[in-house]
Design a protein around this motif. Structure first.
Motif, PDB file in Angstrom:
ATOM      1  N   ARG A   1      -8.939   2.138   8.573  1.00  0.00           N
ATOM      2  CA  ARG A   1      -8.717   1.000   9.465  1.00  0.00           C
ATOM      3  C   ARG A   1      -9.191   1.275  10.887  1.00  0.00           C
ATOM      4  NH1 ARG A   1      -5.533  -2.774   6.852  1.00  0.00           N
ATOM      5  NH2 ARG A   1      -4.487  -2.030   4.959  1.00  0.00           N
TER       6      ARG A   1
ATOM      7  N   SER B   1       5.400   2.191   7.404  1.00  0.00           N
ATOM      8  CA  SER B   1       4.561   3.178   6.738  1.00  0.00           C
ATOM      9  C   SER B   1       3.283   3.512   7.487  1.00  0.00           C
ATOM     10  CB  SER B   1       4.164   2.651   5.359  1.00  0.00           C
ATOM     11  OG  SER B   1       3.306   1.539   5.482  1.00  0.00           O
TER      12      SER B   1
ATOM     13  N   ALA C   1      -9.685   7.202   1.221  1.00  0.00           N
ATOM     14  CA  ALA C   1      -9.534   8.588   0.754  1.00  0.00           C
ATOM     15  C   ALA C   1     -10.797   9.055   0.041  1.00  0.00           C
ATOM     16  CB  ALA C   1      -8.332   8.685  -0.183  1.00  0.00           C
TER      17      ALA C   1
ATOM     18  N   SER D   1      -1.646  -4.558  -2.966  1.00  0.00           N
ATOM     19  CA  SER D   1      -2.397  -3.937  -1.879  1.00  0.00           C
ATOM     20  C   SER D   1      -2.918  -2.590  -2.375  1.00  0.00           C
ATOM     21  CB  SER D   1      -1.491  -3.734  -0.669  1.00  0.00           C
ATOM     22  OG  SER D   1      -0.913  -4.941  -0.254  1.00  0.00           O
ATOM     23  N   GLY D   2      -3.585  -1.862  -1.485  1.00  0.00           N
ATOM     24  CA  GLY D   2      -3.976  -0.491  -1.798  1.00  0.00           C
ATOM     25  C   GLY D   2      -5.456  -0.205  -1.840  1.00  0.00           C
TER      26      GLY D   2
ATOM     27  N   SER E   1       0.816  -1.218   0.000  1.00  0.00           N
ATOM     28  CA  SER E   1       0.000   0.000   0.000  1.00  0.00           C
ATOM     29  C   SER E   1       0.846   1.263   0.000  1.00  0.00           C
ATOM     30  CB  SER E   1      -0.910   0.023   1.235  1.00  0.00           C
ATOM     31  OG  SER E   1      -1.846  -1.012   1.201  1.00  0.00           O
ATOM     32  N   ALA E   2       1.914   1.281   0.819  1.00  0.00           N
ATOM     33  CA  ALA E   2       2.709   2.498   0.957  1.00  0.00           C
ATOM     34  C   ALA E   2       3.445   2.855  -0.332  1.00  0.00           C
ATOM     35  CB  ALA E   2       3.703   2.346   2.096  1.00  0.00           C
TER      36      ALA E   2
ATOM     37  N   GLY F   1      -3.657   9.650   0.024  1.00  0.00           N
ATOM     38  CA  GLY F   1      -4.669   8.676  -0.381  1.00  0.00           C
ATOM     39  C   GLY F   1      -4.828   8.547  -1.880  1.00  0.00           C
TER      40      GLY F   1
ATOM     41  N   VAL G   1       0.142   3.914  -2.914  1.00  0.00           N
ATOM     42  CA  VAL G   1      -0.724   5.027  -2.509  1.00  0.00           C
ATOM     43  C   VAL G   1       0.077   6.034  -1.688  1.00  0.00           C
ATOM     44  CG1 VAL G   1      -2.868   5.678  -1.349  1.00  0.00           C
ATOM     45  CG2 VAL G   1      -2.680   3.431  -2.446  1.00  0.00           C
TER      46      VAL G   1
ATOM     47  N   LEU H   1       0.570   2.337   6.651  1.00  0.00           N
ATOM     48  CA  LEU H   1      -0.488   2.028   5.685  1.00  0.00           C
ATOM     49  C   LEU H   1      -0.690   0.534   5.544  1.00  0.00           C
ATOM     50  CD1 LEU H   1       0.270   4.530   2.764  1.00  0.00           C
ATOM     51  CD2 LEU H   1      -1.714   4.552   4.281  1.00  0.00           C
TER      52      LEU H   1
ATOM     53  N   ALA I   1      -6.682   1.771   1.339  1.00  0.00           N
ATOM     54  CA  ALA I   1      -6.149   3.136   1.351  1.00  0.00           C
ATOM     55  C   ALA I   1      -6.840   4.013   0.306  1.00  0.00           C
ATOM     56  CB  ALA I   1      -4.647   3.102   1.103  1.00  0.00           C
TER      57      ALA I   1
ATOM     58  N   GLY J   1      -7.032   5.994   7.758  1.00  0.00           N
ATOM     59  CA  GLY J   1      -6.796   5.250   6.523  1.00  0.00           C
ATOM     60  C   GLY J   1      -7.798   4.159   6.272  1.00  0.00           C
TER      61      GLY J   1
END
Length: 377
Positions: free
Chosen positions: A78, A219, A69, A61-62, A24-25, A32, A28, A221, A65, A76
């Motif tokens: 979560r 991160s 956004a 992933s992502g 994710s990091a 976001g 994204v 994220l 995130a 985020g």
């Protein structure tokens, strides 16, 4: 051709089929929004790999995130299970569209595969996923796989895409997994320590190697850290699959890492057959059978697990569930399919075969875990 060095991952003769995991990091930004320029560079590398004759599966992933956004969710997305599932539902559309659009620029088709833990833990569903991946790759499509976080709960999810990537690699019969991370690889201690040394090659994940891992995800994220990457490496190395951790934060991360040779390569330690590789990669274990030292030695020599060697039974499980086998010191020795339920195991543990029928009320089976249904770890 064996994979002995990072650069071998760019050789189609050694790594014909590669799984690339993107966190994710990397995908994204803090705002976001997708890091379009970075992702475009990675996809151009995937196109180059395809042109060179390699097949590529992406584990991306992502979704949470991106969805968070778009929904304006705190933390985020979560902050709660409901937030994460809702964010994933929104984000999956954006994520799939992003990959599809950028791959199309290079004349490549994309396919989305959403899986849950159960899809790769259940043997029949695992074979279905394997068949789908094989057909997509044969058709020249780039599969983009992610955990289906819109329905998965804490009890039925991988929890990180590192282990998911290793399991997907098994299902896809891949030669290698490339984990794009926010660090250069595995260090002998926390990389924030100036004295930390990067390991360029690991021949088997041992207790010493595990002690080097930092469990945090820098991160904020993602959901994985170095521990999850080592767990992924263990799954891969037993299935004859090489796994590399490299820094993905740079532009053209694959070319940069493989060209410089900077990263950590986990070399395969053995090559279990399809069914045993699947069994050895199982994550959802329902219980543990603790055995004495004599039994542990017998297992190492290739014996089945007999009730006489069991000293304790932990957890609740049914016949056919996957359980772990631990030595007296707590070290996990193996995992396999139990021929008995937890209650039946408790009834016959420590008892030889000639005394088991009275406890069970029926003739005992030859073993609690047959060696054909057990994998040594």
């Amino acid at each position: 051709m064996a994979i002995d060095h990072l650069r071998d991952l760019s050789n189609p003769a050694a790594a014909n089929r590669v799984v690339i995991k993107v966190g994710s990091a990397l995908l994204v930004g803090p705002d976001g929004q997708p890091r379009q320029e970075w992702l475009a560079g990675l996809i151009s590398e995937i196109a180059d790999m395809r042109a060179a004759g390699q097949q590529v599966v992406v584990v991306s992933s992502g979704a949470i995130a991106l969805g968070a956004a778009r929904m304006g969710l705190a933390k985020g997305g979560r902050g709660s299970l409901a937030d994460a599932q809702a964010a994933a539902s929104v984000g999956q559309i954006a994520l799939a569209g992003l990959w599809s659009r950028l791959l199309e620029h290079h004349g490549l088709g994309a396919a989305q595969m959403l899986v849950t833990l159960g899809d790769l833990e259940d043997r029949r569903r695992y074979l279905n996923a394997s068949s789908t991946l094989a057909r997509l790759l044969a058709a020249g499509i780039v599969p983009v796989v992610n955990e289906n976080d819109s329905v998965a709960t804490e009890e039925i999810r991988f929890g990180d895409n590192d282990r998911l990537a290793a399991r997907v690699a098994q299902a896809a019969s891949a030669d290698a997994v490339l984990l794009l991370s926010d660090v250069d690889g595995l260090y002998d201690r926390n990389p924030s320590d100036p004295a930390a040394v990067l390991l360029d090659r690991v021949d088997g994940v041992t207790d010493e190697i595990r002690a080097m891992a930092d469990s945090g995800s820098a991160s904020g994220l993602g959901s994985g850290g170095m521990i999850s990457k080592l767990q992924a490496a263990e799954i891969a190395e037993r299935a004859g699959i090489a796994l590399a951790i490299v820094n993905g934060t740079r532009d053209k991360p694959v070319r940069t890492a493989l060209g410089s040779g900077r990263g950590t390569l986990f070399v395969p330690q053995r090559c279990d057959g399809g069914r045993k590789a699947w069994l050895g990669g199982r994550i959802d274990l329902r219980g543990t059978l603790v055995v004495d030292s004599g039994c542990g030695d017998a297992l190492a020599r290739g014996s089945s697990l007999l009730a006489a060697g069991i000293t304790a039974v932990q957890g609740e499980f049914a016949r056919g569930d996957v359980v772990s086998v631990a030595g007296a010191g707590g070290r996990i020795l193996a995992q396999g399919l139990s021929e008995y339920s937890a209650d039946e195991c408790r009834a016959i543990m420590g008892i030889r075969e000639n005394g088991q029928a009275e406890k069970l009320g029926y003739a005992p089976r030859p073993a609690v875990i047959h060696r054909d249904h057990m994998v040594l770890l």
